[in-house]
Design a protein around this motif. Structure first.
Motif: not given
Length: 248
Positions: A11-12, A40-41, A63-66
């Motif tokens: 993702a990043r 999220v990156a 929420l922070v999905p990673f």
């Protein structure tokens, strides 16, 4: 020191590369618009400032999905999602177009969301089609199968949202669409890859028969930002970006 691969934190890599036009950013943390993609990156090794940036970018309680980041979360941040997965890459897919496959656009989104709701292939949101090409197959005018492109690290494109209506499963539609999407990716000189839950052994077996191989195992994680984060600004940026919590 080993140089990280662009697929290690996909993702990043995507948001710093081909998807930069979609990126929302605070400091060293990036994300997609909430109605496009939930991921999220984070930096490869997030420090305290990076977590604070995530809290400011997404807002209290979000929420922070990673994935692709193995790091302890700060005190008070709740880990609400944790699951093993696999990352697979093209190792000889028979990528070929399909005469039945049609390109899906904004007018097709309601039908796509309906199909996703019935088949649950993973996150698909009202503007997910902004990420790349989505193809579908219709029967009697109804959308019964689809697949498309999601994360786009440099030189690679992820195949995602592969799903078939239950009444049409077992007829090879998913395989045909994966091959067709892969053909479009290959035509750009890029390499297809994908993710799957480690528990989804049927899908993993299908992808292996299509010509994917395991690159590595991954962990899908999601943490919830506390309602109050020490040092987090309470100004308009946090308020604006917290509207519309990302969905897993």
């Amino acid at each position: 020191m080993t140089t990280p691969h662009v697929l290690d934190n996909p993702a990043r890599s995507a948001l710093l590369g081909p998807h930069a036009h979609l990126a929302q950013r605070r400091g060293d943390v990036l994300c997609y618009p909430a109605d496009v993609c939930p991921f999220v990156a984070l930096p490869d090794e997030p420090d305290q400032n990076a977590w604070l940036d995530a809290a400011t970018l997404l807002g209290p309680g979000a929420l922070v999905p990673f994935t692709g980041v193995d790091a302890a979360v700060p005190p008070g941040w709740e880990e609400v999602g944790f699951g093993p997965g696999v990352q697979m890459i093209d190792a000889g897919i028979d990528a070929v177009g399909d005469d039945d496959a049609v390109r899906l656009g904004p007018a097709d989104v309601p039908a796509m969301l309906d199909l996703v709701a019935r088949t649950r292939p993973g996150p698909f949101l009202p503007r997910t089609i902004a990420l790349g090409t989505y193809l579908g197959i219709r029967r009697g005018g109804a959308l019964v199968a689809m697949a498309g492109e999601r994360l786009h690290p440099p030189g690679w494109t992820e195949i995602s949202a592969v799903c078939t209506d239950p009444d049409h499963q077992g007829s090879g539609l998913a395989s045909r669409l994966v091959r067709a999407v892969a053909a479009g990716i290959r035509a750009r000189g890029e390499t297809p890859f994908l993710h799957a839950a480690a528990t989804n052994t049927n899908a993993i077996h299908l992808y292996e028969t299509l010509g994917f191989r395991l690159r590595r195992t991954v962990t899908f994680r999601a943490v919830r930002i506390p309602r109050a984060v020490p040092g987090q600004p309470a100004g308009p940026l946090a308020a604006e970006l917290s509207a519309g919590e990302p969905a897993l």
